[in-house]
Motif scaffolding. Structure first.
Motif, PDB file in Angstrom:
ATOM      1  N   ALA A 194      -6.017  15.755   0.490  1.00  0.00           N
ATOM      2  CA  ALA A 194      -4.821  15.356  -0.249  1.00  0.00           C
ATOM      3  C   ALA A 194      -5.192  15.179  -1.707  1.00  0.00           C
ATOM      4  CB  ALA A 194      -4.256  14.056   0.309  1.00  0.00           C
ATOM      5  N   ARG A 195      -4.497  15.906  -2.572  1.00  0.00           N
ATOM      6  CA  ARG A 195      -4.692  15.784  -4.009  1.00  0.00           C
ATOM      7  C   ARG A 195      -3.421  15.215  -4.613  1.00  0.00           C
ATOM      8  NH1 ARG A 195      -7.666  21.338  -6.112  1.00  0.00           N
ATOM      9  NH2 ARG A 195      -9.591  21.141  -4.876  1.00  0.00           N
ATOM     10  N   GLY A 196      -3.449  13.954  -4.918  1.00  0.00           N
ATOM     11  CA  GLY A 196      -2.259  13.315  -5.442  1.00  0.00           C
ATOM     12  C   GLY A 196      -1.197  13.138  -4.378  1.00  0.00           C
TER      13      GLY A 196
ATOM     14  N   HIS B 121       0.865  -1.184   0.000  1.00  0.00           N
ATOM     15  CA  HIS B 121       0.000   0.000   0.000  1.00  0.00           C
ATOM     16  C   HIS B 121       0.906   1.240   0.000  1.00  0.00           C
ATOM     17  CE1 HIS B 121      -3.700  -2.167   0.278  1.00  0.00           C
ATOM     18  NE2 HIS B 121      -3.332  -2.783   1.377  1.00  0.00           N
ATOM     19  N   ASN B 122       1.539   1.498  -1.147  1.00  0.00           N
ATOM     20  CA  ASN B 122       2.575   2.528  -1.208  1.00  0.00           C
ATOM     21  C   ASN B 122       2.030   3.940  -1.042  1.00  0.00           C
ATOM     22  OD1 ASN B 122       1.499   1.867  -3.938  1.00  0.00           O
ATOM     23  ND2 ASN B 122       2.798   3.558  -4.587  1.00  0.00           N
ATOM     24  N   ARG B 123       0.719   4.151  -1.292  1.00  0.00           N
ATOM     25  CA  ARG B 123       0.168   5.513  -1.145  1.00  0.00           C
ATOM     26  C   ARG B 123       0.235   5.998   0.294  1.00  0.00           C
ATOM     27  NH1 ARG B 123      -0.129   3.002  -6.037  1.00  0.00           N
ATOM     28  NH2 ARG B 123      -1.252   4.244  -7.594  1.00  0.00           N
ATOM     29  N   ARG B 124       0.336   5.101   1.249  1.00  0.00           N
ATOM     30  CA  ARG B 124       0.507   5.536   2.640  1.00  0.00           C
ATOM     31  C   ARG B 124       1.774   6.373   2.813  1.00  0.00           C
ATOM     32  NH1 ARG B 124      -1.397   1.637   7.443  1.00  0.00           N
ATOM     33  NH2 ARG B 124      -3.351   0.848   6.570  1.00  0.00           N
ATOM     34  N   LEU B 125       2.749   6.192   1.940  1.00  0.00           N
ATOM     35  CA  LEU B 125       4.030   6.878   2.068  1.00  0.00           C
ATOM     36  C   LEU B 125       4.100   8.164   1.260  1.00  0.00           C
ATOM     37  CD1 LEU B 125       6.247   3.682   1.965  1.00  0.00           C
ATOM     38  CD2 LEU B 125       5.700   5.072   3.955  1.00  0.00           C
ATOM     39  N   TRP B 126       3.061   8.491   0.508  1.00  0.00           N
ATOM     40  CA  TRP B 126       3.037   9.768  -0.200  1.00  0.00           C
ATOM     41  C   TRP B 126       3.081  10.906   0.824  1.00  0.00           C
ATOM     42  CZ3 TRP B 126      -1.323   9.421  -4.464  1.00  0.00           C
ATOM     43  CH2 TRP B 126      -0.876   8.580  -5.504  1.00  0.00           C
ATOM     44  N   PRO B 127       3.848  11.947   0.577  1.00  0.00           N
ATOM     45  CA  PRO B 127       3.946  13.042   1.562  1.00  0.00           C
ATOM     46  C   PRO B 127       2.600  13.676   1.920  1.00  0.00           C
ATOM     47  CG  PRO B 127       5.687  13.228  -0.071  1.00  0.00           C
ATOM     48  CD  PRO B 127       4.780  12.132  -0.551  1.00  0.00           C
TER      49      PRO B 127
ATOM     50  N   ALA C 129     -11.742   3.930 -16.431  1.00  0.00           N
ATOM     51  CA  ALA C 129     -11.123   4.317 -17.707  1.00  0.00           C
ATOM     52  C   ALA C 129     -10.682   5.769 -17.783  1.00  0.00           C
ATOM     53  CB  ALA C 129     -12.085   4.035 -18.853  1.00  0.00           C
ATOM     54  N   THR C 130     -10.890   6.558 -16.738  1.00  0.00           N
ATOM     55  CA  THR C 130     -10.580   7.980 -16.834  1.00  0.00           C
ATOM     56  C   THR C 130      -9.141   8.256 -16.376  1.00  0.00           C
ATOM     57  OG1 THR C 130     -11.667  10.133 -16.505  1.00  0.00           O
ATOM     58  CG2 THR C 130     -11.226   8.828 -14.540  1.00  0.00           C
ATOM     59  N   PRO C 131      -8.520   9.378 -16.793  1.00  0.00           N
ATOM     60  CA  PRO C 131      -7.119   9.644 -16.444  1.00  0.00           C
ATOM     61  C   PRO C 131      -6.879   9.744 -14.937  1.00  0.00           C
ATOM     62  CG  PRO C 131      -7.757  10.993 -18.296  1.00  0.00           C
ATOM     63  CD  PRO C 131      -9.022  10.338 -17.801  1.00  0.00           C
ATOM     64  N   HIS C 132      -5.597   9.686 -14.590  1.00  0.00           N
ATOM     65  CA  HIS C 132      -5.177   9.614 -13.199  1.00  0.00           C
ATOM     66  C   HIS C 132      -5.717  10.787 -12.386  1.00  0.00           C
ATOM     67  CE1 HIS C 132      -2.546   9.808  -9.673  1.00  0.00           C
ATOM     68  NE2 HIS C 132      -2.290   8.536  -9.881  1.00  0.00           N
ATOM     69  N   TYR C 133      -6.356  10.450 -11.259  1.00  0.00           N
ATOM     70  CA  TYR C 133      -6.850  11.475 -10.331  1.00  0.00           C
ATOM     71  C   TYR C 133      -6.931  10.852  -8.948  1.00  0.00           C
ATOM     72  CZ  TYR C 133      -9.828  14.906  -8.037  1.00  0.00           C
ATOM     73  OH  TYR C 133     -10.330  15.844  -7.171  1.00  0.00           O
ATOM     74  N   TRP C 134      -6.396  11.559  -7.942  1.00  0.00           N
ATOM     75  CA  TRP C 134      -6.428  11.097  -6.544  1.00  0.00           C
ATOM     76  C   TRP C 134      -6.885  12.225  -5.652  1.00  0.00           C
ATOM     77  CZ3 TRP C 134      -5.022   6.615  -3.730  1.00  0.00           C
ATOM     78  CH2 TRP C 134      -4.848   6.797  -2.351  1.00  0.00           C
ATOM     79  N   ARG C 135      -7.854  11.909  -4.801  1.00  0.00           N
ATOM     80  CA  ARG C 135      -8.284  12.861  -3.775  1.00  0.00           C
ATOM     81  C   ARG C 135      -8.779  12.085  -2.570  1.00  0.00           C
ATOM     82  NH1 ARG C 135     -12.939  15.381  -1.731  1.00  0.00           N
ATOM     83  NH2 ARG C 135     -14.237  14.101  -3.096  1.00  0.00           N
TER      84      ARG C 135
END
Length: 325
Positions: free
Chosen positions: A250-252, A121-127, A232-238
């Motif tokens: 957190a956005r990305g 779960h690498n997103r846990r390490l995102w700043p 199918a939509t482009p990369h988006y994280w929130r």
């Protein structure tokens, strides 16, 4: 320095090798295992990795101190249990398992064998996610009321025609490939979930599926939540946590917005990190006794049990209660 084998050299396994090569003083790959050696040979030659098709043979090699699994999801339980029997620490790319029963058996096998189990779960390490965790736990947002999340990453375009198209390997539409990352973030930030209710809209079946998955959550502590993923939509994280004194979003990987009453949003940006390398170095730290792994066994189990319930809810459009362990 932990000498490890990478098992599975599809897209994600190759990402691990590339992210670590020449960049870590704690963890390195010295062997590769793949069922399709002709496909993998050029890659392993490039990185100087001896290649075998025999996982059991690799487990018997005393020079290999750990194993990293980037294999089809249905193989995770037998491969983790085999590593535990061999006394080898094992890191398993997400999802750890597709059912809570399988995840519990894997955690218990590693506990009984006294070996470290890691999960990807690498997103846990995102700043930005690290700061969101700190703000949520600190009380700076007040009493937490609600959490929302969305992750889409063109998954269906990236994996068309592979085993990841299979409903048996990737149930719940985008939940397996993308939504599970949000679900783990929810467990990390808020805690275990009591009940889920999902809705799955399918517009086109595989290959290159078009669908949307949405899930509502009731957490054990009374917090509410919702996530969505569009395959199918482009990369988006929130991921946004709402408290009674403010919210943080957190956005990305590198951007965080803090919202407070009567004030303009505070925007914070952070330097990006090599999260794949960091999580394997955290795995090395756990193997060598410096620190527990970044995802606890309790969180591993909570995430898989909630995922299993979410998939069942998406398939039936009915609320599903999550049984306490």
């Amino acid at each position: 320095m932990i000498a490890a084998a990478i098992v599975g050299l599809g897209r994600w396994g190759r990402n691990f090798v590339e992210s670590l090569h020449g960049q870590s003083r704690h963890f390195r790959f010295v062997r590769a295992v793949d069922a399709a050696p002709d496909r993998a040979r050029a890659f392993t030659d490039k990185f100087g990795l001896p290649l075998t098709t025999d996982y059991a043979q690799a487990l018997a090699d005393p020079a290999l101190q750990a194993f990293v699994l980037c294999t089809p999801h249905s193989l995770h339980r037998p491969q983790v249990e085999a590593a535990a029997r061999a006394g080898k620490p094992v890191f398993c790319e997400k999802p750890l398992a597709l059912t809570g029963a399988d995840a519990a058996a894997m955690v218990e096998a590693c506990r009984a064998a006294g070996v470290v189990l890691g999960v990807g779960h690498n997103r846990r390490l995102w700043p930005a996610m690290q700061e969101l965790k700190r703000l949520t736990a600190s009380g700076a947002l007040g009493a937490i009321q609600h959490i929302e999340g969305h992750y889409s990453n063109e998954h269906s375009n990236n994996v068309a025609g592979t085993w990841r198209d299979s409903l048996a390997e990737s149930p719940g539409g985008g939940m397996t490939g993308a939504g599970l990352h949000i679900l783990d973030a929810f467990v990390n930030l808020i805690g275990p979930v009591r009940r889920v209710h999902g809705w799955w809209v399918t517009r086109k079946l595989p290959p290159v599926p078009r669908d949307t998955a949405m899930v509502m959550f009731e957490f054990a502590n009374g917090v509410s939540g919702q996530l969505s993923t569009v395959r199918a939509t482009p990369h988006y994280w929130r991921v946004q946590v709402f408290g009674d004194r403010g919210s943080a979003e957190a956005r990305g990987e590198t951007e965080l917005l803090v919202h407070r009453a009567g004030a303009e949003p505070e925007r914070h940006t952070y330097a990006p990190v090599n999260a794949l390398r960091l999580q394997l170095e955290a795995f090395a730290d756990a193997i060598e006794g410096r620190a527990p792994f970044t995802v606890s066994p309790e969180d591993m189990l909570a995430t898989v049990r909630t995922f299993e319930a979410a998939v069942r809810s998406l398939e039936t459009n009915a609320a599903v209660e999550i049984q306490a362990a």
